[in-house]
Design an enzyme around this catalytic site. Structure first.
Site, PDB file in Angstrom:
ATOM      1  N   LYS A  26       0.901  -1.194  -0.009  1.00  0.00           N
ATOM      2  CA  LYS A  26      -0.146   0.117   0.098  1.00  0.00           C
ATOM      3  C   LYS A  26       0.877   1.359  -0.013  1.00  0.00           C
ATOM      4  O   LYS A  26       1.357   1.484   1.049  1.00  0.00           O
ATOM      5  CB  LYS A  26      -0.988   0.040   1.088  1.00  0.00           C
ATOM      6  CG  LYS A  26      -2.148   0.654   0.874  1.00  0.00           C
ATOM      7  CD  LYS A  26      -2.312   2.126   0.654  1.00  0.00           C
ATOM      8  CE  LYS A  26      -2.052   2.890   1.903  1.00  0.00           C
ATOM      9  NZ  LYS A  26      -1.786   4.288   1.724  1.00  0.00           N
ATOM     10  N   GLU A  74       8.615   0.818  11.682  1.00  0.00           N
ATOM     11  CA  GLU A  74       9.787   1.809  11.953  1.00  0.00           C
ATOM     12  C   GLU A  74       9.063   3.225  11.888  1.00  0.00           C
ATOM     13  O   GLU A  74       8.419   3.630  10.691  1.00  0.00           O
ATOM     14  CB  GLU A  74      10.508   1.679  10.370  1.00  0.00           C
ATOM     15  CG  GLU A  74      12.023   2.067  10.601  1.00  0.00           C
ATOM     16  CD  GLU A  74      11.841   3.564  10.109  1.00  0.00           C
ATOM     17  OE1 GLU A  74      11.801   4.563  10.785  1.00  0.00           O
ATOM     18  OE2 GLU A  74      12.239   3.728   8.776  1.00  0.00           O
ATOM     19  N   CYS A  94      12.857  10.171   9.143  1.00  0.00           N
ATOM     20  CA  CYS A  94      12.624  10.120  10.344  1.00  0.00           C
ATOM     21  C   CYS A  94      13.904  10.070  11.039  1.00  0.00           C
ATOM     22  O   CYS A  94      13.742  10.153  11.974  1.00  0.00           O
ATOM     23  CB  CYS A  94      11.669   8.546  10.411  1.00  0.00           C
ATOM     24  SG  CYS A  94      12.722   7.274   9.313  1.00  0.00           S
ATOM     25  N   GLU A 106       8.076  16.030  16.220  1.00  0.00           N
ATOM     26  CA  GLU A 106       8.791  15.897  14.591  1.00  0.00           C
ATOM     27  C   GLU A 106       8.424  17.155  13.831  1.00  0.00           C
ATOM     28  O   GLU A 106       7.111  17.157  13.590  1.00  0.00           O
ATOM     29  CB  GLU A 106       8.496  14.652  14.079  1.00  0.00           C
ATOM     30  CG  GLU A 106       9.225  13.460  14.421  1.00  0.00           C
ATOM     31  CD  GLU A 106       8.790  12.331  13.325  1.00  0.00           C
ATOM     32  OE1 GLU A 106       9.921  11.984  12.567  1.00  0.00           O
ATOM     33  OE2 GLU A 106       7.729  11.840  13.185  1.00  0.00           O
TER      34      GLU A 106
HETATM   35  P1  ADP Z   1       2.796  10.781   7.406  1.00  0.00           P
HETATM   36  O1  ADP Z   1       2.478  11.443   8.654  1.00  0.00           O
HETATM   37  O2  ADP Z   1       4.315  10.768   7.108  1.00  0.00           O
HETATM   38  O3  ADP Z   1       2.070  10.877   6.207  1.00  0.00           O
HETATM   39  P2  ADP Z   1       1.343   8.221   8.249  1.00  0.00           P
HETATM   40  O4  ADP Z   1       1.952   7.339   9.152  1.00  0.00           O
HETATM   41  O5  ADP Z   1       0.184   9.069   8.137  1.00  0.00           O
HETATM   42  O6  ADP Z   1       2.693   9.225   7.954  1.00  0.00           O
HETATM   43  O7  ADP Z   1       1.344   7.285   6.414  1.00  0.00           O
HETATM   44  C1  ADP Z   1       2.306   6.613   6.269  1.00  0.00           C
HETATM   45  C2  ADP Z   1       1.253   5.368   5.659  1.00  0.00           C
HETATM   46  O8  ADP Z   1       0.569   4.969   6.444  1.00  0.00           O
HETATM   47  C3  ADP Z   1       0.849   5.723   4.443  1.00  0.00           C
HETATM   48  O9  ADP Z   1       0.641   4.959   3.318  1.00  0.00           O
HETATM   49  C4  ADP Z   1      -0.667   6.148   4.898  1.00  0.00           C
HETATM   50  O10 ADP Z   1      -1.776   5.852   4.001  1.00  0.00           O
HETATM   51  C5  ADP Z   1      -0.859   4.888   5.876  1.00  0.00           C
HETATM   52  N1  ADP Z   1      -1.885   4.998   6.941  1.00  0.00           N
HETATM   53  C6  ADP Z   1      -2.293   6.296   7.486  1.00  0.00           C
HETATM   54  N2  ADP Z   1      -3.264   6.065   8.234  1.00  0.00           N
HETATM   55  C7  ADP Z   1      -3.238   4.697   8.416  1.00  0.00           C
HETATM   56  C8  ADP Z   1      -4.385   3.786   9.057  1.00  0.00           C
HETATM   57  N3  ADP Z   1      -5.200   4.207   9.833  1.00  0.00           N
HETATM   58  N4  ADP Z   1      -4.262   2.499   9.035  1.00  0.00           N
HETATM   59  C9  ADP Z   1      -3.236   1.865   8.079  1.00  0.00           C
HETATM   60  N5  ADP Z   1      -2.406   2.794   7.396  1.00  0.00           N
HETATM   61  C10 ADP Z   1      -2.491   3.949   7.422  1.00  0.00           C
END
Ligand code: ADP
Length: 492
Positions: free
Chosen positions: A187, A263, A297, A396
């Site tokens: 994904k 991570e 990160c 962050e």
């Molecule tokens: P950032 O804040 O750096 O965008 P995120 O942790 O929000 O990082 O996103 C990293 C990945 O996790 C992306 O592919 C995002 O679509 C996915 N993501 C965000 N929310 C969820 C969730 N509730 N469950 C699973 N994956 C998620």
């Protein structure tokens, strides 16, 4: 010497659909989302937005690929290794196309995109070479018995990746998961989905069996969450925010106890001793903070400097950041070091936190604003007089914002560096060997870099203490969590 590679300014966007069972298909609901070029703020294209129904299809395709006696399950390890090598070769051949697309989707400079993809290729080759060296043990047992261990794939792995190193991280996840013999549902991030979709054509060309790699583009709370909750997914490997890491760990606990490799975020510290050579450590510390426009990160964002050299360090850092302004701009340009931030949300968050820093009493030495009218470019920024309780010292920022702290003695510096809920990476820059070793051992962090920044390779485990994650990636430590250990005991 080979001539420098030239980018394609208008790269072709060939794929915008989901990749399931070796076919590109629309999402069941037919929903789409926009992906935007952060340097121009123009919409590049619409991409299919997968949801639970699409995740179900992708997981079913992956499960089929993992069936007992399937082509993938019975493939000789050396052949599986060759598959990864072949994928690496195709990526290397197409590096200009992939890197150019990464530039318009993510905003990183072309040279950086090429560099990232090379690291992804290196990971595929490293683990490609590992496949036929994964060996169990013969166990020491009493007479009349013998026992041995086998490493077996965990099954269907879901990989959820972030936008800061989109293609490279997709390669990392694929290399680990496939080397261990798993099938993968990837994904990619919604901000930068395009290069990961190129992997569909690449694995078809490499001859990877159907269903071993599937790609579901879409939103985190829908596509991502459906994967983490799916009863037929055995493991989630995730790189992203600590907040989402919590949700994944919870979803795993609430469903089928998926294995997780997380991570997550960081607020990494570097300690700069009084013996450090400023002409070397000032640029090193700033590069380590601004790397990938600060969107890393493990960037060393909390810069702790000994009081004897503090004033001079701050002066030189501000001077350098002011010069670096000229190196921020069009990511296709040769003489550019930094591009825009990835999107408006990140851009606004950074400017907001800079404002918070000023209000909380940190001294803004330079930068602090947007750089251009169009595009999400932020000025290289330096704060001095930062104290540990400020929000900019704890949260962050994920932008080109260096925070400089003053310390009196090394014990105090170690305690303050460790006073964080994160523990992903840390640095110590000093000419005193004893100090380097003492501080490295004392820092609560998954990696420690002495007089360097990110010097590791594919065999160096990477991952976090505390809220920076669970598990490690790279090397044998990184591969182990993608496998189950089976013990066979024979009574003779
Ligand atoms: P950032 O804040 O750096 O965008 P995120 O942790 O929000 O990082 O996103 C990293 C990945 O996790 C992306 O592919 C995002 O679509 C996915 N993501 C965000 N929310 C969820 C969730 N509730 N469950 C699973 N994956 C998620």
């Amino acid at each position: 010497m080979s001539p420098p590679v030239q980018p394609i300014r208008n790269p072709e966007v060939k794929r915008t659909q989901l990749f399931i069972g070796n076919e590109f298909v629309n999402s069941v609901a037919g929903k789409t989302f926009e992906t935007v070029n952060p340097a121009t703020e123009d919409v590049i294209c619409l991409v299919q937005a997968g949801d639970k129904a699409d995740v179900d299809k992708a997981v079913a395709a992956a499960r089929l690929a993992m069936k007992r006696n399937s082509v993938w399950r019975t493939m000789a390890p050396a052949e599986r290794g060759r598959m990864l090598m072949k994928i690496a070769d195709i990526i290397e051949r197409d590096i200009v196309k992939i890197a150019s697309l990464e530039v318009i989707d993510n905003g990183k400079p072309f040279s950086a995109a090429v560099g990232d993809i090379k690291v992804g290729v290196a990971c595929l080759r490293y683990y490609g070479g590992y496949v036929d060296k994964i060996e169990g043990r013969t166990l020491c047992m009493e007479d009349g018995k013998m026992g041995y261990t086998r490493y077996e794939p965990v099954g269907v792995v879901a990989a959820i990746t972030p936008w800061n190193f989109p293609f490279m991280l997709s390669c990392f996840k694929m290399a680990h998961a496939l080397a261990a013999g798993n099938a993968l549902v990837l994904k990619p991030p919604e901000q930068t989905p395009l290069t990961s979709l190129m992997l569909g054509d690449i694995v078809i060309e490499a001859g990877l069996p159907t269903g071993v790699l599937n790609i579901i583009t879409g939103m985190g709370p829908t596509a991502g969450a459906s994967l983490t909750e799916h009863p037929d997914v055995n493991k989630v490997t995730f790189t992203g925010s600590t907040e989402v890491g919590h949700l994944i760990q919870k979803a795993s606990g609430d469903t089928n106890l998926k294995r997780v490799t997380l991570e997550l975020g960081g607020k990494s510290a570097v300690i700069i001793g009084k013996s450090a050579d400023l002409s070397k450590v000032v640029p090193l510390a700033q590069d380590a903070c601004y790397v990938n426009m600060g969107q890393t990160c493990c960037a060393l964002t909390r810069t702790f400097v000994h009081e004897d050299v503090y004033d001079e360090f701050v002066r030189q850092s501000a001077e350098l950041a002011n010069k670096t302004r000229a190196k921020v701009g069009d990511p296709f340009s040769d003489d550019i070091k930094y591009g825009p931030q990835v999107d408006k949300i990140q851009f606004d968050k950074i400017l907001d936190l800079i404002d918070v820093g000023k209000k909380e009493g940190a001294k803004l030495e330079c930068g602090g604003g947007r750089l251009t009218e169009k595009g999400y470019f932020v000025e290289p920024t330096v704060f001095s007089n930062v104290s540990d309780d400020m929000r900019i010292a704890k949260e962050e920022i994920f932008g080109p914002v260096q925070q400089i702290f003053k310390f009196k003695n090394i014990e105090e510096a170690i305690d303050r560096a460790n006073n964080s809920e994160y523990g992903l990476a840390a640095g110590v820059f000093t000419n005193d060997l004893s100090e380097a070793l003492y501080v490295s051992n004392a820092l609560e962090s998954g990696q420690v870099w002495v007089n360097s920044f990110m010097p590791g390779g594919m065999n160096t485990p990477f991952g976090g203490y505390k809220k920076s994650g669970i598990g490690r990636e790279f090397g044998w430590d990184g591969l182990l969590p993608y496998m189950e250990v089976k013990t066979v005991i024979i009574k003779m």
